[in-house]
Design a protein around this motif. Structure first.
Motif, PDB file in Angstrom:
ATOM      1  N   LEU A   1       0.800  -1.226   0.000  1.00 21.67           N
ATOM      2  CA  LEU A   1       0.000   0.000   0.000  1.00 21.67           C
ATOM      3  C   LEU A   1       0.834   1.277   0.000  1.00 21.67           C
ATOM      4  N   ASP A   2       1.924   1.293   0.745  1.00 22.34           N
ATOM      5  CA  ASP A   2       2.667   2.537   0.965  1.00 22.34           C
ATOM      6  C   ASP A   2       3.169   3.156  -0.339  1.00 22.34           C
ATOM      7  N   ARG A   3       2.807   4.405  -0.591  1.00 17.94           N
ATOM      8  CA  ARG A   3       3.280   5.212  -1.722  1.00 17.94           C
ATOM      9  C   ARG A   3       3.028   4.563  -3.088  1.00 17.94           C
ATOM     10  N   GLY A   4       2.005   3.712  -3.170  1.00 15.41           N
ATOM     11  CA  GLY A   4       1.667   3.107  -4.448  1.00 15.41           C
ATOM     12  C   GLY A   4       2.272   1.749  -4.692  1.00 15.41           C
ATOM     13  N   GLY A   5       3.004   1.202  -3.702  1.00 15.63           N
ATOM     14  CA  GLY A   5       3.557  -0.142  -3.853  1.00 15.63           C
ATOM     15  C   GLY A   5       5.040  -0.157  -4.171  1.00 15.63           C
ATOM     16  N   PRO A   6       5.654  -1.340  -4.151  1.00 12.17           N
ATOM     17  CA  PRO A   6       7.108  -1.456  -4.300  1.00 12.17           C
ATOM     18  C   PRO A   6       7.656  -0.980  -5.638  1.00 12.17           C
ATOM     19  N   ILE A   7       6.918  -1.166  -6.706  1.00 10.57           N
ATOM     20  CA  ILE A   7       7.406  -0.750  -8.027  1.00 10.57           C
ATOM     21  C   ILE A   7       7.326   0.762  -8.172  1.00 10.57           C
ATOM     22  N   ALA A   8       6.226   1.338  -7.746  1.00 10.49           N
ATOM     23  CA  ALA A   8       6.080   2.796  -7.808  1.00 10.49           C
ATOM     24  C   ALA A   8       7.146   3.481  -6.961  1.00 10.49           C
ATOM     25  N   ARG A   9       7.435   2.935  -5.796  1.00 12.22           N
ATOM     26  CA  ARG A   9       8.395   3.585  -4.901  1.00 12.22           C
ATOM     27  C   ARG A   9       9.768   3.745  -5.516  1.00 12.22           C
ATOM     28  N   SER A  10      10.179   2.816  -6.367  1.00 12.48           N
ATOM     29  CA  SER A  10      11.524   2.885  -6.941  1.00 12.48           C
ATOM     30  C   SER A  10      11.563   3.464  -8.351  1.00 12.48           C
ATOM     31  N   MET A  11      10.411   3.546  -9.027  1.00 16.99           N
ATOM     32  CA  MET A  11      10.432   3.920 -10.436  1.00 16.99           C
ATOM     33  C   MET A  11       9.656   5.196 -10.763  1.00 16.99           C
ATOM     34  N   VAL A  12       8.608   5.488 -10.017  1.00 15.99           N
ATOM     35  CA  VAL A  12       7.812   6.685 -10.292  1.00 15.99           C
ATOM     36  C   VAL A  12       8.515   7.902  -9.697  1.00 15.99           C
TER      37      VAL A  12
ATOM     38  N   SER B   1       7.817  13.258  -7.107  1.00 12.39           N
ATOM     39  CA  SER B   1       6.786  14.295  -7.151  1.00 12.39           C
ATOM     40  C   SER B   1       5.434  13.747  -7.586  1.00 12.39           C
ATOM     41  N   LYS B   2       5.416  12.518  -8.153  1.00  7.75           N
ATOM     42  CA  LYS B   2       4.174  11.923  -8.623  1.00  7.75           C
ATOM     43  C   LYS B   2       3.757  10.715  -7.792  1.00  7.75           C
ATOM     44  N   LEU B   3       4.517  10.386  -6.754  1.00 10.73           N
ATOM     45  CA  LEU B   3       4.158   9.263  -5.901  1.00 10.73           C
ATOM     46  C   LEU B   3       2.881   9.565  -5.114  1.00 10.73           C
ATOM     47  N   GLU B   4       2.170   8.496  -4.747  1.00 11.04           N
ATOM     48  CA  GLU B   4       1.035   8.664  -3.840  1.00 11.04           C
ATOM     49  C   GLU B   4       1.534   9.163  -2.491  1.00 11.04           C
ATOM     50  N   LEU B   5       0.636   9.723  -1.706  1.00  6.96           N
ATOM     51  CA  LEU B   5       0.998  10.163  -0.364  1.00  6.96           C
ATOM     52  C   LEU B   5       1.578   8.997   0.429  1.00  6.96           C
ATOM     53  N   ALA B   6       2.600   9.277   1.207  1.00 10.07           N
ATOM     54  CA  ALA B   6       3.234   8.244   2.016  1.00 10.07           C
ATOM     55  C   ALA B   6       2.308   7.824   3.156  1.00 10.07           C
ATOM     56  N   ASP B   7       2.247   6.513   3.398  1.00 12.34           N
ATOM     57  CA  ASP B   7       1.522   6.001   4.555  1.00 12.34           C
ATOM     58  C   ASP B   7       2.390   6.015   5.802  1.00 12.34           C
TER      59      ASP B   7
ATOM     60  N   LEU C   1       1.253   7.803   8.956  1.00 15.57           N
ATOM     61  CA  LEU C   1       0.841   9.150   8.565  1.00 15.57           C
ATOM     62  C   LEU C   1      -0.626   9.223   8.163  1.00 15.57           C
ATOM     63  N   ARG C   2      -1.076   8.274   7.362  1.00 15.33           N
ATOM     64  CA  ARG C   2      -2.452   8.302   6.872  1.00 15.33           C
ATOM     65  C   ARG C   2      -3.359   7.503   7.803  1.00 15.33           C
TER      66      ARG C   2
END
Length: 231
Positions: free
Chosen positions: A129-140, A143-149, A200-201
């Motif tokens: 869940l955090d910041r859009g998941g493991p792939i998003a965290r390292s590649m997105v 500035s475009k990541l989901e809000l951090a949990d 945080l959320r």
């Protein structure tokens, strides 16, 4: 970190296998848990989860570099299935402890299995869940990541002493991996409160509260059961 540098990611894609190994351990603990739930139903849950694990491993066999709608949904579904199944096992274990059904060693083993599976399952949920998941965290781009949990120590270490600051999120593009989520899930289950990682959320706070509550209740009843056996 400037706005331009936020769009240039240096984080290395996460290894697939720590999460896979943890998942298999959780499924094994659930499969062999002493339970009134028929074995065929428990094995069906384990079988479905293992099929999902195999499909996800084939899609990303070594590092998490690819994501599609089905793989994202499968990661979330897998974590939630394990979590929900274990909450049912948790409720059953609590009932058995309260009613003093089963021998002491069996109840102790069941409590340990439920507690361990809970740590792994919550870590998986946090991880996906955090910041859009493991792939998003390292590649997105950040500035475009989901809000951090969750806020990790590395997220605010950029102004610390040099050898600490070099590993921070701002300077090294550090991102949490499954090991980080497992560690704070473990510490949350033992301390019954956040340690070095802060939620945080609202969803993060509620999940951590549920995990702490389950760990506390299980430990309290196991201790009470042990005292009654001594008496």
């Amino acid at each position: 970190m400037t706005e331009t540098s936020k769009d240039v990611r240096r984080a290395q894609p996460e290894h697939r296998w720590p999460a896979v190994i943890a998942t298999v351990i959780a499924l094994a603990a659930y499969a062999f848990l002493p339970s009134v739930v028929p074995a065929i139903e428990r094995y069906a849950v384990v079988g479905v989860c293992l099929l999902m694990v195999v499909a996800l491993v084939l899609y990303n066999p070594h590092r998490l570099t690819r994501e599609s709608m089905w793989s994202r949904r499968a990661e979330i579904a897998l974590a939630l299935i394990i979590l929900v199944a274990n909450q049912i096992a948790f409720a059953e274990t609590i009932i058995r402890l309260l009613n003093k059904r089963g021998n002491g060693s069996e109840l102790l083993l069941a409590s340990l299995q439920v507690w361990l599976t809970n740590v792994i399952a919550f870590a998986l949920v946090f991880w996906v869940l955090d910041r859009g998941g493991p792939i998003a965290r390292s590649m997105v781009p950040r500035s475009k990541l989901e809000l951090a949990d969750f806020r990790f120590p590395q997220d605010e270490d950029h102004d610390a002493i040099d050898e600490v600051a070099r590993g921070s999120s701002a300077k090294a593009d550090w991102v949490p991996t499954y090991i980080d989520y497992f560690y704070f899930s473990l510490s949350n289950s033992m301390a019954f409160s956040p340690t070095d990682t802060m939620p945080l959320r609202h969803r993060a706070k509620l999940l951590m509260a549920l995990e702490s509550f389950a760990g506390f209740v299980l430990l309290a009843l196991v201790i009470a059961r042990a005292v009654s056996l001594i008496g």
